[in-house]
Design a protein around this motif. Structure first.
Motif, PDB file in Angstrom:
ATOM      1  N   SER A  54       0.823  -1.212   0.000  1.00 45.37           N
ATOM      2  CA  SER A  54       0.000   0.000   0.000  1.00 45.37           C
ATOM      3  C   SER A  54       0.852   1.256   0.000  1.00 45.37           C
ATOM      4  CB  SER A  54      -0.856   0.050   1.269  1.00 45.37           C
ATOM      5  OG  SER A  54      -1.704  -1.045   1.338  1.00 45.37           O
ATOM      6  N   ALA A  55       0.255   2.364  -0.445  1.00 42.26           N
ATOM      7  CA  ALA A  55       0.890   3.673  -0.277  1.00 42.26           C
ATOM      8  C   ALA A  55       0.443   4.229   1.066  1.00 42.26           C
ATOM      9  CB  ALA A  55       0.456   4.609  -1.390  1.00 42.26           C
ATOM     10  N   CYS A 251      -8.789 -12.552  17.212  1.00 45.66           N
ATOM     11  CA  CYS A 251      -8.508 -12.492  15.776  1.00 45.66           C
ATOM     12  C   CYS A 251      -7.009 -12.560  15.514  1.00 45.66           C
ATOM     13  CB  CYS A 251      -9.086 -11.233  15.132  1.00 45.66           C
ATOM     14  SG  CYS A 251      -8.183  -9.712  15.481  1.00 45.66           S
ATOM     15  N   THR A 252      -6.683 -12.980  14.306  1.00 45.34           N
ATOM     16  CA  THR A 252      -5.342 -12.770  13.766  1.00 45.34           C
ATOM     17  C   THR A 252      -5.517 -11.691  12.695  1.00 45.34           C
ATOM     18  OG1 THR A 252      -5.670 -14.505  12.115  1.00 45.34           O
ATOM     19  CG2 THR A 252      -4.570 -15.142  14.159  1.00 45.34           C
ATOM     20  N   PHE A 253      -4.451 -10.933  12.477  1.00 44.38           N
ATOM     21  CA  PHE A 253      -4.592  -9.795  11.562  1.00 44.38           C
ATOM     22  C   PHE A 253      -3.248  -9.510  10.916  1.00 44.38           C
ATOM     23  CE2 PHE A 253      -4.488  -5.080  10.948  1.00 44.38           C
ATOM     24  CZ  PHE A 253      -5.490  -5.005   9.995  1.00 44.38           C
ATOM     25  N   SER A 254      -3.260  -9.325   9.606  1.00 46.63           N
ATOM     26  CA  SER A 254      -2.072  -8.857   8.907  1.00 46.63           C
ATOM     27  C   SER A 254      -2.253  -7.380   8.613  1.00 46.63           C
ATOM     28  CB  SER A 254      -1.893  -9.631   7.604  1.00 46.63           C
ATOM     29  OG  SER A 254      -0.930  -8.969   6.804  1.00 46.63           O
ATOM     30  N   ALA A 255      -1.429  -6.531   9.234  1.00 47.79           N
ATOM     31  CA  ALA A 255      -1.546  -5.079   9.025  1.00 47.79           C
ATOM     32  C   ALA A 255      -1.082  -4.665   7.639  1.00 47.79           C
ATOM     33  CB  ALA A 255      -0.744  -4.353  10.097  1.00 47.79           C
ATOM     34  N   LYS A 256      -0.580  -5.642   6.851  1.00 52.18           N
ATOM     35  CA  LYS A 256      -0.089  -5.362   5.504  1.00 52.18           C
ATOM     36  C   LYS A 256      -1.227  -5.218   4.490  1.00 52.18           C
ATOM     37  CE  LYS A 256       3.731  -7.612   4.431  1.00 52.18           C
ATOM     38  NZ  LYS A 256       4.700  -8.710   4.223  1.00 52.18           N
ATOM     39  N   LYS A 257      -2.453  -5.484   4.948  1.00 51.25           N
ATOM     40  CA  LYS A 257      -3.598  -5.333   4.040  1.00 51.25           C
ATOM     41  C   LYS A 257      -4.387  -4.081   4.443  1.00 51.25           C
ATOM     42  CE  LYS A 257      -2.493  -9.826   3.446  1.00 51.25           C
ATOM     43  NZ  LYS A 257      -1.408 -10.470   4.195  1.00 51.25           N
ATOM     44  N   ASP A 258      -5.452  -4.281   5.243  1.00 53.01           N
ATOM     45  CA  ASP A 258      -6.352  -3.152   5.508  1.00 53.01           C
ATOM     46  C   ASP A 258      -5.812  -2.130   6.518  1.00 53.01           C
ATOM     47  OD1 ASP A 258      -8.312  -3.384   3.660  1.00 53.01           O
ATOM     48  OD2 ASP A 258      -9.805  -4.306   4.954  1.00 53.01           O
ATOM     49  N   ALA A 259      -4.555  -2.219   6.953  1.00 57.83           N
ATOM     50  CA  ALA A 259      -4.011  -1.135   7.782  1.00 57.83           C
ATOM     51  C   ALA A 259      -3.026  -0.292   6.966  1.00 57.83           C
ATOM     52  CB  ALA A 259      -3.361  -1.676   9.042  1.00 57.83           C
ATOM     53  N   PHE A 260      -2.916  -0.561   5.666  1.00 57.32           N
ATOM     54  CA  PHE A 260      -2.042   0.212   4.759  1.00 57.32           C
ATOM     55  C   PHE A 260      -0.579   0.202   5.203  1.00 57.32           C
ATOM     56  CE2 PHE A 260      -6.034   2.912   4.704  1.00 57.32           C
ATOM     57  CZ  PHE A 260      -6.438   2.603   3.426  1.00 57.32           C
ATOM     58  N   ALA A 261      -0.186  -0.723   6.067  1.00 56.24           N
ATOM     59  CA  ALA A 261       1.196  -0.706   6.551  1.00 56.24           C
ATOM     60  C   ALA A 261       2.046  -1.594   5.652  1.00 56.24           C
ATOM     61  CB  ALA A 261       1.251  -1.189   7.988  1.00 56.24           C
ATOM     62  N   ARG A 297       7.850   2.842  15.219  1.00 56.36           N
ATOM     63  CA  ARG A 297       7.223   3.621  14.140  1.00 56.36           C
ATOM     64  C   ARG A 297       6.229   2.794  13.327  1.00 56.36           C
ATOM     65  NH1 ARG A 297      12.716   3.823  13.267  1.00 56.36           N
ATOM     66  NH2 ARG A 297      13.547   2.304  11.817  1.00 56.36           N
ATOM     67  N   ASP A 298       6.503   1.491  13.182  1.00 60.99           N
ATOM     68  CA  ASP A 298       5.538   0.640  12.458  1.00 60.99           C
ATOM     69  C   ASP A 298       4.207   0.576  13.217  1.00 60.99           C
ATOM     70  OD1 ASP A 298       7.523  -0.091  10.562  1.00 60.99           O
ATOM     71  OD2 ASP A 298       8.243  -1.695  11.876  1.00 60.99           O
ATOM     72  N   LEU A 299       4.303   0.502  14.544  1.00 62.36           N
ATOM     73  CA  LEU A 299       3.078   0.429  15.356  1.00 62.36           C
ATOM     74  C   LEU A 299       2.235   1.690  15.138  1.00 62.36           C
ATOM     75  CD1 LEU A 299       4.618  -0.825  18.741  1.00 62.36           C
ATOM     76  CD2 LEU A 299       3.713  -2.219  16.879  1.00 62.36           C
ATOM     77  N   ASP A 300       2.902   2.838  15.058  1.00 65.25           N
ATOM     78  CA  ASP A 300       2.166   4.084  14.826  1.00 65.25           C
ATOM     79  C   ASP A 300       1.543   4.117  13.435  1.00 65.25           C
ATOM     80  OD1 ASP A 300       1.953   6.109  16.931  1.00 65.25           O
ATOM     81  OD2 ASP A 300       4.129   5.868  17.092  1.00 65.25           O
ATOM     82  N   ALA A 301       2.280   3.622  12.435  1.00 61.82           N
ATOM     83  CA  ALA A 301       1.728   3.608  11.067  1.00 61.82           C
ATOM     84  C   ALA A 301       0.479   2.731  11.013  1.00 61.82           C
ATOM     85  CB  ALA A 301       2.782   3.104  10.077  1.00 61.82           C
ATOM     86  N   ILE A 302       0.518   1.612  11.722  1.00 61.47           N
ATOM     87  CA  ILE A 302      -0.649   0.704  11.739  1.00 61.47           C
ATOM     88  C   ILE A 302      -1.831   1.390  12.426  1.00 61.47           C
ATOM     89  CG2 ILE A 302      -1.540  -1.493  12.631  1.00 61.47           C
ATOM     90  CD1 ILE A 302       1.416  -2.521  12.511  1.00 61.47           C
ATOM     91  N   GLU A 308      -7.823   5.214   9.013  1.00 58.34           N
ATOM     92  CA  GLU A 308      -8.050   5.696   7.644  1.00 58.34           C
ATOM     93  C   GLU A 308      -8.851   4.713   6.796  1.00 58.34           C
ATOM     94  OE1 GLU A 308      -4.213   6.637   6.002  1.00 58.34           O
ATOM     95  OE2 GLU A 308      -4.065   8.492   7.138  1.00 58.34           O
ATOM     96  N   VAL A 309      -8.629   3.420   7.037  1.00 58.74           N
ATOM     97  CA  VAL A 309      -9.236   2.430   6.141  1.00 58.74           C
ATOM     98  C   VAL A 309     -10.757   2.407   6.269  1.00 58.74           C
ATOM     99  CG1 VAL A 309      -9.136   0.391   7.670  1.00 58.74           C
ATOM    100  CG2 VAL A 309      -8.864   0.122   5.189  1.00 58.74           C
ATOM    101  N   LEU A 310     -11.284   2.927   7.381  1.00 59.36           N
ATOM    102  CA  LEU A 310     -12.734   2.891   7.586  1.00 59.36           C
ATOM    103  C   LEU A 310     -13.439   4.122   7.020  1.00 59.36           C
ATOM    104  CD1 LEU A 310     -12.582   1.231  11.069  1.00 59.36           C
ATOM    105  CD2 LEU A 310     -13.727   0.276   9.049  1.00 59.36           C
ATOM    106  N   ASP A 311     -12.685   4.983   6.354  1.00 60.60           N
ATOM    107  CA  ASP A 311     -13.274   6.165   5.724  1.00 60.60           C
ATOM    108  C   ASP A 311     -14.188   5.731   4.563  1.00 60.60           C
ATOM    109  OD1 ASP A 311     -13.224   9.137   5.168  1.00 60.60           O
ATOM    110  OD2 ASP A 311     -12.528   8.343   3.250  1.00 60.60           O
ATOM    111  N   SER A 312     -15.417   6.226   4.574  1.00 56.77           N
ATOM    112  CA  SER A 312     -16.396   5.774   3.570  1.00 56.77           C
ATOM    113  C   SER A 312     -15.978   6.125   2.143  1.00 56.77           C
ATOM    114  CB  SER A 312     -17.766   6.381   3.849  1.00 56.77           C
ATOM    115  OG  SER A 312     -18.289   5.809   5.014  1.00 56.77           O
ATOM    116  N   ASP A 313     -15.402   7.324   1.955  1.00 60.93           N
ATOM    117  CA  ASP A 313     -14.976   7.706   0.600  1.00 60.93           C
ATOM    118  C   ASP A 313     -13.894   6.765   0.092  1.00 60.93           C
ATOM    119  OD1 ASP A 313     -16.694   9.810   0.515  1.00 60.93           O
ATOM    120  OD2 ASP A 313     -15.199  11.318   1.090  1.00 60.93           O
ATOM    121  N   TYR A 314     -12.968   6.415   0.971  1.00 60.92           N
ATOM    122  CA  TYR A 314     -11.916   5.480   0.571  1.00 60.92           C
ATOM    123  C   TYR A 314     -12.525   4.133   0.189  1.00 60.92           C
ATOM    124  CZ  TYR A 314      -8.696   1.686   0.842  1.00 60.92           C
ATOM    125  OH  TYR A 314      -8.042   0.523   0.533  1.00 60.92           O
TER     126      TYR A 314
END
Ligand code: F0G
Length: 451
Positions: A54-55, A251-261, A297-302, A308-314
């Protein structure tokens, strides 16, 4: 306005390199026709995965500067923990370096030989982390989902009757947890309905079995629920996501998808005893529980990405742009897994190229041609990846988040339709060299000689 635009402007750009077909012929031949073996700089549009690609936003980069690199008790961890607890309400939030690390820790603690973990469809690392413990990973997709062409909403649901039968025959004590993957990646990126999750909650509660989400693409799933499930149109994606998490025990979660990290994962649970064991194991191989193998810093990016990912426009743009790709190729005769999913379009290469038998890897043939023709990298999900166990011969076009624009997608549509016009010329492949494990990463292929 009918036109849905990218809900961002671009502040920093990364050049991509045009190559000629002749150059690409050289690259792919040297790579043994395996796209994992091609250097990224020789790719024009990279749709290998939506994971870690992700960007990040200006706010995420700003948060990276705030990262607290303290070994223990870092502020970054407490910011992430608060964000995750506000969203999921899980008591314990354990950071890991990516999703599969969370899976390894969880399954190595809860699974024993002879036990079974059901899922709508296990992702490959999930299955592998279960099977390595001696337990069995069982997929229970809807029977209707076997037809790639069926246009059903919530085609990613777990098959409830099959789940009940499995619990009946195995016995609840042999099932350490039930997992549901949202969205169902290996099942075509299809969403799971809230009604399905509620049913799983009811059954698992009745049998005293914990219920976990593989939540990698929870926000995309929440958006599909808002758009397609009666009763949810007036709730925000965040409210829907909260409700999804409230039904689960962890849950298990990969922040590399819906957390844009670009890296990161999470393991969450409400079980105090299990959380203690998980943290012990985390320290052995990942790190102290307030960083879990990541930098502060990765924790903060996540943490910022999860907001951000829950923004309706996005989300509207995200799901619309995936559907745009799917509809523009499918409505011109390219069979895809219908309906378009959230993060990817899957071409049914077996159906598109019926003259190439499964034993000659139609998905690989299409992947190679898409690279040769247009410099696009995709990934075969069929007999190369799963061998005899492959259910379909698919080609996945995974869309990195906030990375490519409409014109990249238009270029891709044009390339795929041009290949479709001369699909009868495509030839199958044979494997000439393969390792014992993970053959899709490093096997070498060669085209089958024509008459
Ligand atoms: N679960 C699902 C549903 C996934 O799609 C992935 C990764 C993982 C777990 C593992 O997470 O990569 O952070 O260790 N999927 C990527 C993909 C690799 O391309 O679909 P990870």
């Amino acid at each position: 306005m009918k036109t849905i635009i990218e809900p961002f402007r671009i502040k920093s750009v990364e050049p991509i390199r045009q190559t000629t077909r002749l150059q690409r012929e050289g690259f792919i031949k040297a790579a043994g026709y395996n796209l994992f073996q091609i250097r990224a700089c020789d790719i024009l549009i990279d749709l290998l995965t939506d994971s870690g690609t992700s960007a990040m936003s200006t706010e995420q980069w700003a948060a990276i500067m705030r990262g607290d690199e303290s070994y223990a008790g870092s502020d970054s961890f407490y910011r992430l923990e608060k964000t995750v607890q506000d969203l999921t309400a899980f008591r314990h939030v354990i950071p890991t370096h990516q999703g599969r690390a969370a899976e390894r820790i969880l399954f190595s603690l809860v699974c024993k030989p002879g036990q079974t973990i059901p899922n709508n469809t296990h992702f490959d690392t999930t299955r592998a982390n279960i099977e390595v413990t001696g337990a069995r990973a069982v997929d229970l997709p809807l029977p209707e989902a076997a037809d790639t062409q069926a246009r059903l909403p919530f085609k990613g649901n777990i098959h409830i009757e099959a789940l009940e039968r499995l619990i009946e025959t195995e016995g609840a004590s042999k099932i350490p947890l039930v997992m549901v993957t949202v969205t169902n990646n290996s099942g075509g990126g299809q969403p799971v309905s809230m009604a399905n999750l509620e049913k799983v909650r009811e059954i698992t509660r009745r049998h005293g079995i914990p219920f976990y989400l593989d939540a990698c693409r929870f926000a995309e799933n929440a958006y599909f629920i808002q758009q397609g499930e009666p009763g949810y149109a007036d709730l925000s994606p965040r409210q829907i996501a909260r409700k999804m998490f409230s039904l689960a025990d962890g849950c298990t979660f990969s922040a590399k998808k819906d957390a844009f990290a670009n890296i990161g994962g999470l393991l969450c649970t409400n079980d105090d005893l299990l959380a203690g064991q998980e943290k012990d194991l985390l320290i052995l191989t990942e790190g102290f529980p307030t960083y879990g193998g990541l930098a502060g810093r990765d924790l903060d990016a996540i943490a910022v990405g999860l907001e951000e990912v829950l923004d309706s426009d996005y989300l509207r743009y995200r799901i619309a742009s995936t559907a745009y790709l799917g509809r523009h190729i499918a409505d011109h005769g390219v069979p895809i897994v219908e309906p378009p999913g959230g993060h990817a379009i899957y071409i049914d290469a077996g159906r598109m190229l019926p003259h190439i038998p499964r034993s000659q890897f139609p998905g690989q043939a299409l992947a190679a041609e898409l690279y040769l023709h247009a410099g696009v990298r995709s990934v075969e999900i069929g007999s190369v990846m799963f061998g005899e166990n492959a259910r379909h011969e698919l080609l996945r076009l995974a869309i990195p988040r906030r990375v490519y624009t409409q014109s990249h997608i238009d270029y891709l549509v044009e390339a795929i339709l041009e290949i479709n016009d001369r699909k009868h010329d495509l030839r199958g492949f044979e494997i000439v060299e393969q390792p014992q494990f993970l053959r899709h990463f490093s096997a070498r292929f060669q085209p089958i000689a024509g008459e």
